[in-house]
Design a protein around this motif. Sequence first.
Motif, PDB file in Angstrom:
ATOM      1  N   ALA A 217     -23.185  35.716  46.171  1.00 29.66           N
ATOM      2  CA  ALA A 217     -22.865  36.024  47.534  1.00 29.66           C
ATOM      3  C   ALA A 217     -21.613  35.104  47.863  1.00 29.66           C
ATOM      4  N   MET A 218     -21.563  33.733  47.482  1.00 33.08           N
ATOM      5  CA  MET A 218     -20.687  32.987  48.006  1.00 33.08           C
ATOM      6  C   MET A 218     -19.286  33.403  47.054  1.00 33.08           C
ATOM      7  N   GLU A 219     -19.577  33.783  45.960  1.00 31.73           N
ATOM      8  CA  GLU A 219     -18.374  34.274  44.921  1.00 31.73           C
ATOM      9  C   GLU A 219     -17.823  35.333  45.497  1.00 31.73           C
ATOM     10  N   GLU A 220     -18.726  36.173  46.248  1.00 30.82           N
ATOM     11  CA  GLU A 220     -18.199  37.381  46.962  1.00 30.82           C
ATOM     12  C   GLU A 220     -17.388  37.222  48.210  1.00 30.82           C
ATOM     13  N   ARG A 221     -17.754  36.113  48.684  1.00 30.60           N
ATOM     14  CA  ARG A 221     -17.190  35.924  50.385  1.00 30.60           C
ATOM     15  C   ARG A 221     -15.835  34.887  50.089  1.00 30.60           C
ATOM     16  N   HIS A 222     -15.970  34.130  48.966  1.00 31.15           N
ATOM     17  CA  HIS A 222     -14.623  33.157  49.138  1.00 31.15           C
ATOM     18  C   HIS A 222     -13.622  33.723  48.199  1.00 31.15           C
TER      19      HIS A 222
ATOM     20  N   MET B   1     -26.747  35.533  53.909  1.00 28.82           N
ATOM     21  CA  MET B   1     -27.073  35.438  52.561  1.00 28.82           C
ATOM     22  C   MET B   1     -28.083  36.396  51.825  1.00 28.82           C
ATOM     23  N   SER B   2     -28.017  36.980  50.805  1.00 27.54           N
ATOM     24  CA  SER B   2     -29.034  37.718  50.327  1.00 27.54           C
ATOM     25  C   SER B   2     -30.314  37.108  49.888  1.00 27.54           C
ATOM     26  N   LEU B  13     -20.687  36.380  36.789  1.00 29.68           N
ATOM     27  CA  LEU B  13     -19.389  36.865  36.771  1.00 29.68           C
ATOM     28  C   LEU B  13     -18.419  36.149  35.765  1.00 29.68           C
ATOM     29  N   LEU B  71     -17.340  43.729  42.854  1.00 28.65           N
ATOM     30  CA  LEU B  71     -16.971  42.588  42.222  1.00 28.65           C
ATOM     31  C   LEU B  71     -15.891  41.781  43.246  1.00 28.65           C
ATOM     32  N   PRO B  72     -15.906  40.358  43.279  1.00 28.06           N
ATOM     33  CA  PRO B  72     -15.043  39.894  44.141  1.00 28.06           C
ATOM     34  C   PRO B  72     -13.539  40.085  43.673  1.00 28.06           C
ATOM     35  N   VAL B  73     -12.709  40.043  44.754  1.00 26.36           N
ATOM     36  CA  VAL B  73     -11.407  40.523  44.327  1.00 26.36           C
ATOM     37  C   VAL B  73     -10.572  39.679  43.286  1.00 26.36           C
TER      38      VAL B  73
END
Lengths: 604, 115
Positions: A217-222, B1-2, B13, B71-73
């Motif tokens: 979740a943090m990886e998604e947020r930051h 938070m999940s 990742l 996925l994160p950017v």
Amino acid sequence: MTAPARPDARPAPRALMAVALPCAVVSALAVGGAVAAAPSSVRVPFALGASAAAILLCVAVTAAVHAVRGERTTRRLLEAARAEADGLARDRARVTERAREDQERLRAEAEHERARLLAEFDGERRRLADGFEQERRQLTGDFERESKRLTEGFEQERAGLAEQRAREVARLTEEATRLRERLDRASGERAAAVAATANAAGRMQALATGMLADLRAMEERHSDENVLADLLHLDHRTAQAGRLADSVAVLTGARSGRRWARPIGMESILRGAMGRIAGYQRVRVHSVSDAAVAGHAAEGVMHALAEILDNAANFSPPTAEVHVYVEEVPAGVIVSVEDSGLVMGEVQLRRAERAVSGESAGLGGLTGTRLGLAVVGRLSAKYGLKVSFRPSARGGTGVLMLVPQDILSGPSATDGPTPVAAPSATPTRTGTLSSTPVPIEAPSPAPSRSGAPSTEPPTGPPCTPLSSSPPPPGIGSGDVDREPLPAPESADREDGPGTPADSAGPDTGLPRRRRGRTLAAAERARATARAAEPRATPSAEDAKARAARFSSFRQAVRAAGPAPEAPRDDAPPADPTTAPPAETAPDHPSHSHAHAHPEGDTTS
Amino acid sequence: MSRPGRDDAPDRLYTLTQGRSRSGPGNPFDLVTLVVAECEPVPGMQSEHTAILRMTEAPTAVVEIAAELRLPVSITKILLADLHAAGRVSARHPRTAAVPDPETLEQVLVGLRNL
């Protein structure tokens, strides 16, 4: 004693002649004178008569003489014979007498001798009897004495032994009691220790799992790359810690890690395994398999693969690559891990095979630092994996792991509302739906360089230019088609605050612009979708399929042990509000599908 | 938070990017760069690459790709940079310099409303 010679037993003829001759002479003279004196006329007859008479006379005389003589001889012979007979009789008498005397003498001698021998024999016998008697008395005495002595010694000995035995028995009994107590205590302590370890490992697993979710979740947020790098680093460390906790849990017989609610594709299995080891960057995956492992077994397979990969990476040079090949065979899927590190000897290979065979279920064979193979053995026994070792053609060791067919669920089982592992949310295109579990490959499998992977050119087939074809059919009704295919992540993502990815969910009520289309077109499509909803979305098969999946998942969870994880038990109060049961889906299609994630309900 | 345990893919990742967290200096992508696929996906590609190529058959913004991939950017950018370096996608930057004066924009708005 000879017969006396018979003196002229027969008169000789000469003696007869001497008698006959004088007689003849005398008669001849008397006849001559008488004839001479006789008258001449009578002379001749006379002479004849006289001569005949004379001859007769002579014969008679001779015969008489001869007879006399014979009689005398015979008498003489008789006399001699009689004398001889008398002599013989006398001899016989004498001999008889002598014989009688001898007999008498011999008998006397024999009597005497017999008496003497008898006396001698009696004496001897008496002497021997005396000696024997004496001997017997002596021996009897000796025997008595000896027997008494031995009996006494034996008694003594027996008493001593009995006492000793009693002492020994007492000592052994005490010893056995002590040992039994110690065994009981040790068993109890071992069970307690194992239980405590299992419990601790379970908590560690829960912590690691929670931490991984938080990190994700943090990886998604930051979005800051520096922060992201740090988070990824932490993520990696946490994943390794989680693997260690998983190992301890497996060895102590606790349930293994987490449970996946859906089949996990081979790519994700391999990535999940890679992500738990330190040297994952050296692992090169060559896989075109689109098989998927059933959810209940996915964690075990991943864990076993992680241990094998960790072994391969640890026992090969730090720059050498570890290659992983995936091959589908009728019996299942074979994952082979080849390193170019240490070559295992025959003995080591056999030992490793034995360790991974899962036969030795005890904890006795564990050495503190080498848990991996034992863990693989336990997992193999649990899920029916078959692991074998062999020398690798790359110079190191090759490990083959067969994932059996019965814990695989092929690509056909992964269609439906839960696309496998690939987080692609583009199921609107019919072409991509079937190939959603896309074969994976490491970005740069072939060239063996240790450089940064970002600079590696692709090595796949040449790039085929895109034909400027129109979008595939079905894109116009895309919003309609995607309704029964909710993204699997949506159910829990919505719990987390501020996950921007979910804002693009299909049921937010806002018009949604598709790529390359205008907002107005999106509005129109939405209106069309609403009109088409009642017939399109809540099909009966859909609900049935959900129910089937739900029940099969529950079965898997039950079969594997006491299901619910402790850390998740405190979650349910939040759950029913966000995720209504899947069976109610047909009534409220447009809203329930966003939450329709049946597996998500069962695991929480 | 999940909630813990609900992280629903086993892939971490860093395994998607081979441990990279930065997309390199020559990275042409930012959030709104439009990405266009230059070729069809080939078998054996990483599944994310395949998904990106499918998605970008029509021009798609980086942020949208990231959202679709969940996925994160930053991670998406690394994946895109890999594809870009391989020549499989191209990047089109929105022409921010061509923004016309407010009058034109107003006319566009009117035209849009008339659609």
